[in-house]
Scaffold this motif. Structure first.
Motif, PDB file in Angstrom:
ATOM      1  N   GLY B 148       0.718  -1.270   0.000  1.00  0.00           N
ATOM      2  CA  GLY B 148       0.000   0.000   0.000  1.00  0.00           C
ATOM      3  C   GLY B 148       0.740   1.309   0.000  1.00  0.00           C
ATOM      4  O   GLY B 148       0.122   2.339   0.286  1.00  0.00           O
ATOM      5  N   GLN B 149       2.046   1.305  -0.323  1.00  0.00           N
ATOM      6  CA  GLN B 149       2.712   2.614  -0.431  1.00  0.00           C
ATOM      7  C   GLN B 149       2.231   3.293  -1.718  1.00  0.00           C
ATOM      8  O   GLN B 149       1.947   2.645  -2.711  1.00  0.00           O
ATOM      9  N   PHE B 150       2.191   4.649  -1.706  1.00  0.00           N
ATOM     10  CA  PHE B 150       1.780   5.358  -2.920  1.00  0.00           C
ATOM     11  C   PHE B 150       2.783   5.130  -4.037  1.00  0.00           C
ATOM     12  O   PHE B 150       3.982   5.001  -3.800  1.00  0.00           O
ATOM     13  N   SER B 151       2.280   5.113  -5.262  1.00  0.00           N
ATOM     14  CA  SER B 151       3.202   5.062  -6.402  1.00  0.00           C
ATOM     15  C   SER B 151       3.252   6.445  -7.030  1.00  0.00           C
ATOM     16  O   SER B 151       2.549   7.361  -6.597  1.00  0.00           O
ATOM     17  N   ALA B 152       4.056   6.575  -8.063  1.00  0.00           N
ATOM     18  CA  ALA B 152       4.273   7.890  -8.677  1.00  0.00           C
ATOM     19  C   ALA B 152       3.098   8.368  -9.519  1.00  0.00           C
ATOM     20  O   ALA B 152       3.088   9.510  -9.961  1.00  0.00           O
ATOM     21  N   THR B 153       2.094   7.512  -9.753  1.00  0.00           N
ATOM     22  CA  THR B 153       0.941   7.992 -10.517  1.00  0.00           C
ATOM     23  C   THR B 153      -0.190   8.473  -9.601  1.00  0.00           C
ATOM     24  O   THR B 153      -1.210   8.959 -10.074  1.00  0.00           O
ATOM     25  N   ALA B 154      -0.007   8.322  -8.292  1.00  0.00           N
ATOM     26  CA  ALA B 154      -1.047   8.776  -7.354  1.00  0.00           C
ATOM     27  C   ALA B 154      -1.179  10.291  -7.440  1.00  0.00           C
ATOM     28  O   ALA B 154      -0.176  11.015  -7.500  1.00  0.00           O
ATOM     29  N   ASP B 155      -2.410  10.760  -7.483  1.00  0.00           N
ATOM     30  CA  ASP B 155      -2.625  12.200  -7.564  1.00  0.00           C
ATOM     31  C   ASP B 155      -2.246  12.880  -6.258  1.00  0.00           C
ATOM     32  O   ASP B 155      -2.372  12.300  -5.171  1.00  0.00           O
ATOM     33  N   ARG B 156      -1.823  14.138  -6.388  1.00  0.00           N
ATOM     34  CA  ARG B 156      -1.502  14.915  -5.180  1.00  0.00           C
ATOM     35  C   ARG B 156      -2.792  15.072  -4.368  1.00  0.00           C
ATOM     36  O   ARG B 156      -3.839  15.392  -4.926  1.00  0.00           O
ATOM     37  N   GLY B 157      -2.687  14.804  -3.088  1.00  0.00           N
ATOM     38  CA  GLY B 157      -3.858  14.915  -2.226  1.00  0.00           C
ATOM     39  C   GLY B 157      -4.656  13.633  -2.124  1.00  0.00           C
ATOM     40  O   GLY B 157      -5.595  13.524  -1.332  1.00  0.00           O
ATOM     41  N   SER B 158      -4.274  12.637  -2.921  1.00  0.00           N
ATOM     42  CA  SER B 158      -4.974  11.355  -2.863  1.00  0.00           C
ATOM     43  C   SER B 158      -4.737  10.721  -1.489  1.00  0.00           C
ATOM     44  O   SER B 158      -3.644  10.793  -0.938  1.00  0.00           O
ATOM     45  N   LYS B 159      -5.807  10.114  -0.950  1.00  0.00           N
ATOM     46  CA  LYS B 159      -5.711   9.575   0.415  1.00  0.00           C
ATOM     47  C   LYS B 159      -5.766   8.049   0.389  1.00  0.00           C
ATOM     48  O   LYS B 159      -6.579   7.437  -0.294  1.00  0.00           O
ATOM     49  N   SER B 160      -4.853   7.457   1.164  1.00  0.00           N
ATOM     50  CA  SER B 160      -4.950   6.013   1.384  1.00  0.00           C
ATOM     51  C   SER B 160      -5.422   5.821   2.821  1.00  0.00           C
ATOM     52  O   SER B 160      -5.760   6.787   3.495  1.00  0.00           O
ATOM     53  N   LYS B 161      -5.443   4.571   3.300  1.00  0.00           N
ATOM     54  CA  LYS B 161      -5.906   4.324   4.665  1.00  0.00           C
ATOM     55  C   LYS B 161      -5.086   5.085   5.690  1.00  0.00           C
ATOM     56  O   LYS B 161      -5.577   5.541   6.703  1.00  0.00           O
ATOM     57  N   THR B 162      -3.771   5.211   5.412  1.00  0.00           N
ATOM     58  CA  THR B 162      -2.898   5.762   6.450  1.00  0.00           C
ATOM     59  C   THR B 162      -2.247   7.085   6.104  1.00  0.00           C
ATOM     60  O   THR B 162      -1.699   7.736   6.977  1.00  0.00           O
ATOM     61  N   SER B 163      -2.259   7.484   4.832  1.00  0.00           N
ATOM     62  CA  SER B 163      -1.530   8.716   4.526  1.00  0.00           C
ATOM     63  C   SER B 163      -2.115   9.475   3.344  1.00  0.00           C
ATOM     64  O   SER B 163      -3.031   9.001   2.678  1.00  0.00           O
ATOM     65  N   VAL B 164      -1.539  10.665   3.126  1.00  0.00           N
ATOM     66  CA  VAL B 164      -1.946  11.509   2.002  1.00  0.00           C
ATOM     67  C   VAL B 164      -0.742  11.699   1.101  1.00  0.00           C
ATOM     68  O   VAL B 164       0.378  11.915   1.584  1.00  0.00           O
ATOM     69  N   ASN B 165      -0.954  11.612  -0.203  1.00  0.00           N
ATOM     70  CA  ASN B 165       0.162  11.783  -1.128  1.00  0.00           C
ATOM     71  C   ASN B 165       0.418  13.261  -1.398  1.00  0.00           C
ATOM     72  O   ASN B 165      -0.480  13.983  -1.813  1.00  0.00           O
ATOM     73  N   ASN B 166       1.654  13.715  -1.167  1.00  0.00           N
ATOM     74  CA  ASN B 166       1.990  15.129  -1.352  1.00  0.00           C
ATOM     75  C   ASN B 166       2.684  15.423  -2.672  1.00  0.00           C
ATOM     76  O   ASN B 166       2.917  16.570  -3.010  1.00  0.00           O
ATOM     77  N   ASP B 167       3.049  14.375  -3.376  1.00  0.00           N
ATOM     78  CA  ASP B 167       3.863  14.597  -4.578  1.00  0.00           C
ATOM     79  C   ASP B 167       3.006  14.673  -5.836  1.00  0.00           C
ATOM     80  O   ASP B 167       1.961  14.038  -5.923  1.00  0.00           O
ATOM     81  N   ALA B 168       3.496  15.411  -6.805  1.00  0.00           N
ATOM     82  CA  ALA B 168       2.780  15.547  -8.077  1.00  0.00           C
ATOM     83  C   ALA B 168       2.775  14.196  -8.803  1.00  0.00           C
ATOM     84  O   ALA B 168       3.722  13.434  -8.694  1.00  0.00           O
ATOM     85  N   PRO B 169       1.715  13.925  -9.513  1.00  0.00           N
ATOM     86  CA  PRO B 169       1.640  12.635 -10.212  1.00  0.00           C
ATOM     87  C   PRO B 169       2.393  12.633 -11.539  1.00  0.00           C
ATOM     88  O   PRO B 169       2.551  13.663 -12.170  1.00  0.00           O
ATOM     89  N   ILE B 170       2.847  11.466 -11.915  1.00  0.00           N
ATOM     90  CA  ILE B 170       3.409  11.290 -13.258  1.00  0.00           C
ATOM     91  C   ILE B 170       2.301  10.764 -14.153  1.00  0.00           C
ATOM     92  O   ILE B 170       1.615   9.794 -13.807  1.00  0.00           O
ATOM     93  N   ASP B 171       2.097  11.440 -15.278  1.00  0.00           N
ATOM     94  CA  ASP B 171       1.043  11.042 -16.207  1.00  0.00           C
ATOM     95  C   ASP B 171       1.666  10.186 -17.315  1.00  0.00           C
ATOM     96  O   ASP B 171       2.360  10.696 -18.196  1.00  0.00           O
ATOM     97  N   LEU B 172       1.434   8.895 -17.250  1.00  0.00           N
ATOM     98  CA  LEU B 172       2.060   7.990 -18.218  1.00  0.00           C
ATOM     99  C   LEU B 172       1.576   8.238 -19.642  1.00  0.00           C
ATOM    100  O   LEU B 172       2.324   8.079 -20.602  1.00  0.00           O
ATOM    101  N   ILE B 173       0.311   8.642 -19.759  1.00  0.00           N
ATOM    102  CA  ILE B 173      -0.223   8.956 -21.088  1.00  0.00           C
ATOM    103  C   ILE B 173       0.556  10.115 -21.706  1.00  0.00           C
ATOM    104  O   ILE B 173       0.988  10.062 -22.858  1.00  0.00           O
TER     105      ILE B 173
END
Lengths: 611, 350
Positions: B148-173
């Motif tokens: 469950g760690q965030f990956s680099a495509t997770a949107d900024r501000g996206s929430k998991s059970k335990t944390s919030v992602n602070n990093d900008a997402p990488i858009d593979l498209i």
């Protein structure tokens, strides 16, 4: 003033500035001696730089045919003010300093115990040519002409080399001829008899060729059937990939369709390069990469996978001075341990050690057979000394009746006949399983390749016994490998001895000469030149048959000795290491001196023990 | 994991395709992923696509890296060779495999950890080399196998059970478009009707085809606050078109509003019939596609559909001018120049 007098037995060293166009002039000087039938050995000592830093070129003239580095300098040609003091200091007493006397230099810049030969090179070149680039380039040819006259190199031979070099750029021939003449005339008029070193026509070169190891190994890859090359630029391996491309363009283009029977990819990094090699090997093409130490370290994870998943692949490691960026343009044999045990977990690999470009060609071609036969990564362990210097060696040869050994690959017909297929099944008792290539059969023989443990039928399994079964087979496969790898070459000393010496790779040339000198001093050594790892049994037998064994290698930590101790379960005290690792190729003098000293100490110790 | 053997029997009513293979012949081992995992739906879509395209299963090579997504090639096309390589390095292995044999269909399966983090370099470089392949990322925004760690495509501000992602997402498209992919699509594992024709079109595309499939992780990234959850994607899915993949040209019988249907013929003769859902979207314009995607991502929308198509793709074999037959089929006779050529070569070194 003592003067070194020598015919066909001396060392000339040029000191230049990188990018000044000296390399081709120096090379022409060297080749002219070769064309006179006199063996030479040349070494380039160059910086990690394109323009401006010091570079040296050493030409050893050896009528006796020694092609290793001897050590020492008899005639120095310091064309680089930056390194003047060191260059002058490096001349053997009684030797010669050939310099550009256009500008006066204070007496403190010279030595009393050497012979100084001044020629106003710049002055002559500048008075004849106007363009700065012409002045620079042709000055190089003026000194070649002057040196040729000093040493007795045939003028016509040099002129012919100029014509060959500039064939197609004919307008350059005349000024180069003229430059040679200007330098030669000056010497003939003003410096007759100034130098006691002479080149005299011989017939000792025979049909030998003068080629560098990267070029030779690349050609070996063409002959060995490599079709896929993925690589990332890194000194000193880059020229191998480039040579492969050049050879392929000449030898591997379909004569009818004009399409290529090869694919070369310059990868984004070494990880990608080895990944592509593994993908191609998995899919049945003969593939290789060429790299050096730092590249090998980046490839570790993939190499571990290739070992475990049993994927044919060939890796050329042109070794240089490490660690890290270390000395990228200097030579070493310091990747022995990292390659022998490359990967994570328990791994062990097959390494080949060519001694010169001739053997680099042979072992390069052989590596592709070994990779497919043994379904494993094969490392061809070159070094910068072999890879990037031209060596005089036996011509390449090829046996046309030989077909490639594609190893154990099950075909559509095999599967159709109902032959049992288990990817990791040891059917023949040699621990080498059969494989199938993707796309072989619609319903039989497909399997899933993975780096995780699996059973004999390629089914995922984390069971301890299944894992151990596979790991033991891989170990047994390495025993099988001992039968296939090139065996070491042993020689008995003229007199019975309890001492032996083990060496390998580029040390070979200097070693041959050192052994000759040692023998004349009454030091007798049985010898063994290693050509592969894992060590065939005779290597360990050789060590056990001697009280003490010297191991000569070009690294700090005695890596080959470590491998011998480790793999042969040998008492480390039996080995005496002779280590040369300053980045320059090992010399005969260094080996002779180091072994003589140790032998004296051993003799004294023995006498003491006897009393 | 393949120790879970799948029973061999099949339902008698399974219909064979043109080659006589049934759906069952395209399946693999039983999945060991979590119940409800989006990845399993993608495996099913791949099976469906290959079945419908009448592909001989053994003519496909499946390659993957490491991670939940990379395990899936074991769960479909059991008669195909598969290669579960190392983390983030599938693209290079696929590249080499493709160079060795240009005749197979190459299917690269990867995840967002595999392709957007550790393997970002290989992902981009593989595409810029125009390798003929279908590259699928099963994109869930988290590392599942390491819990469950965030990956680099997770949107900024996206929430998991335990944390919030602070990093900008990488858009593979976006990366794929920049790198020169000639077929770019995004889909959703929960929308089989959209996904299957996209996969079929990608397989028939003779160049670098990239499909980013949002594939929710039910275990670690399917809650409120996640932008890769089933609920979020369903609510924010902005499909720009729907695709019909047609192997041979047929007559359009249905009535469509003018301007709503666009047909593109691919190099192999197959037809992609696009039903435009957003009339302003032009999938033949790469720069337009990039802008459109950025603008709609800003609005919180997940743009899906066939986003870019160049019907005249480049292929690395054309650039390398390799022979028409697979390199791995060449033997000693074709490859070894022989001793005679060596004589001349030796002379050059004298």
């Amino acid at each position: 003033m003592p003067k070194i007098e020598a015919t066909n037995d001396f060392v000339v060293k040029f000191a230049n500035v990188n990018g000044s166009g000296s390399a081709s002039a120096n090379e022409m000087f060297a080749r002219s001696i070769l064309r006179m039938g006199v063996p030479i050995a040349t070494r380039n000592i160059f910086p990690s730089n394109i323009q401006g830093l010091p570079t040296w070129f050493e030409v050893r003239v050896s009528g006796a045919g020694w092609i290793g580095r001897r050590g020492g300098v008899d005639l120095m040609v310091p064309m680089n003010p930056q390194t003047w003091d060191k260059d002058v200091a490096s001349i053997d007493p009684g030797g010669y300093l050939f310099y550009d006397s256009s500008k006066p230099l204070p007496p403190s810049k010279f030595r009393q115990d050497i012979n100084v030969i001044g020629v106003p090179l710049t002055e002559m070149a500048n008075s004849r040519w106007q363009l700065p680039r012409d002045r620079q380039l042709l000055k190089n040819m003026v000194y070649v002409g002057a040196l040729a006259a000093l040493l007795g190199i045939e003028q016509e031979t040099l002129q012919k080399l100029v014509e060959e070099q500039f064939a197609g750029k004919d307008r350059l021939i005349k000024p180069n001829h003229e430059a040679l003449k200007i330098g030669g005339d000056y010497v003939r008029e003003k410096l007759k008899g100034a130098c006691g070193l002479t080149v005299k026509r011989l017939d000792k070169v025979g049909n030998r060729i003068f080629v560098d190891g990267n070029d030779a190994a690349a050609l070996g890859a063409v002959y060995g059937g490599a079709t896929v090359c993925a690589w990332y630029p890194i000194t000193p391996s880059t020229s191998m990939a480039e040579a492969f491309m050049a050879h392929c363009k000449k030898l591997r283009v379909d004569s009818v369709t004009k399409k290529n029977k090869f694919a070369i990819i310059q990868a984004e990094d070494e990880l990608s390069a080895i990944g592509a090699v593994i993908g191609a090997g998995w899919n049945g093409a003969r593939a290789f990469t060429a790299t050096s130490g730092p590249g090998i370290s980046l490839m570790q994870e993939f190499i571990g996978l290739a070992y475990f998943a049993e994927i044919p692949s060939v890796i050329f490691d042109i070794q240089r001075g490490g660690p890290s960026t270390g000395m990228p343009t200097r030579t070493q044999q310091s990747d022995i341990l990292i390659t022998a045990y490359a990967g994570h977990g328990d791994t062990k690999h097959i390494l080949l050690f060519p001694e010169d470009p001739h053997e680099a060609f042979e072992l390069s071609a052989m590596a592709f057979d070994l990779a497919e036969r043994l379904q494993a990564p094969i490392f061809v362990m070159q070094d910068l000394d072999i890879g990037m210097n031209s060596w005089l060696c036996e011509p390449f040869s090829w046996n046309d009746s030989k077909l490639y050994d594609r190893g154990k690959v099950m075909t559509y017909e095999d599967l159709e006949k109902g032959k049992e297929f288990g990817r990791y099944l040891d059917v023949d008792g040699d621990a080498i399983p059969y494989r199938t290539l993707p796309g072989t059969h619609p319903t039989k023989g497909a399997f899933f390749t993975r780096g995780t443990s699996r059973d004999r039928y390629a089914k995922y399994s984390e069971e301890g016994a299944v894992y151990v079964d596979n790991m033991q087979r891989l170990l047994r496969k390495l025993e099988t490998a001992k039968k296939y790898v090139p065996h070491p070459i042993a020689h008995h000393a003229k007199e019975p001895t309890r001492y032996g010496v083990i060496y390998f790779g580029s040390t070979s040339a200097a070693m041959a000469e050192a052994l000759d000198v040692l023998e004349s001093k009454g030091i007798h050594l049985d010898t063994m030149r290693l050509r592969a790892f894992p060590f065939p049994d005779e290597v360990i037998e050789f060590v056990n048959a001697h009280d003490q064994v010297f191991v000569v290698e070009q690294n700090r930590d005695a890596q080959m000795r470590t491998l011998l101790v480790n793999e042969g379960a040998i008492d480390p005290a039996r080995f005496i290491s002779i280590l040369h690792y300053d980045g320059t190729p090992i010399t005969a003098r260094f080996i002779t001196k180091s072994i003589s000293e140790r032998m004296t100490l051993l003799g004294a110790a023995r006498r003491e023990a006897a009393q | 994991m393949t120790y879970l053997a799948k029973p061999k029997f099949r339902h008698p009513s399974l219909v064979p395709n043109k080659l006589g293979f049934t759906h069952r012949d395209y399946e693999g081992s039983i999945s060991t992923l979590c119940a409800g995992c989006g990845h399993d739906s993608i495996s099913t879509a791949l099976i469906q696509a290959c079945y419908e395209l009448d592909i001989e299963p053994h003519r496909v090579a499946k390659l993957s890296g490491i991670g939940c997504s990379s395990k899936t090639p074991d769960y479909f096309l059991g008669q195909s060779h598969g290669f579960n390589s190392v983390h983030g390095r599938m693209p290079s292995v696929l590249t080499g495999a493709n160079l060795a044999n240009r005749d197979l269909i190459y299917l690269g399966v990867s995840g967002d950890g595999d392709s957007a983090s550790i393997g970002l370099g290989q992902f981009v470089h593989c595409i810029r080399r125009a390798i003929n392949m279908v590259y699928i990322t099963e994109n869930n925004g988290v590392y599942g196998l390491t819990k469950g760690q965030f990956s680099a495509t997770a949107d900024r501000g996206s929430k998991s059970k335990t944390s919030v992602n602070n990093d900008a997402p990488i858009d593979l498209i976006g990366m794929a478009l920049l790198a020169g992919a000639t077929f770019v699509a995004r889909s959703f594992s929960g929308d089989k009707h959209q996904l299957v024709p996209i996969i079929k079109a990608a397989i028939s595309h003779k160049g670098s085809a990239f499909i980013d499939v949002i594939s929710p992780c039910v275990q670690f990234n399917n809650g409120a606050g996640s932008t890769k959850s089933y609920d979020f994607v369903r609510e924010h899915n902005a499909a720009v078109n729907r695709l019909d993949f047609i192997e041979e040209r047929d007559e359009i019988t249905a009535e469509y509003e003018p301007g709503t249907v666009q047909e593109v013929e691919q190099h192999d003769g197959s037809i992609l019939r696009l039903h435009k859902l957003h009339l302003d979207y032009d999938p033949s314009d790469r720069v337009h596609a990039m802008n459109y995607l950025q603008q709609h991502h800003e609005k919180g929308e997940v743009v899906t559909g066939l986003l870019y198509l160049d019907p005249e793709p480049r292929d690395t074999h054309a650039a390398l001018n390799t022979v028409d037959v697979p390199l791995n089929s060449l033997g000693t006779r074709e490859l070894c120049p022989g001793s005679k050529a060596l004589e001349g070569i030796n002379d050059d070194y004298r």
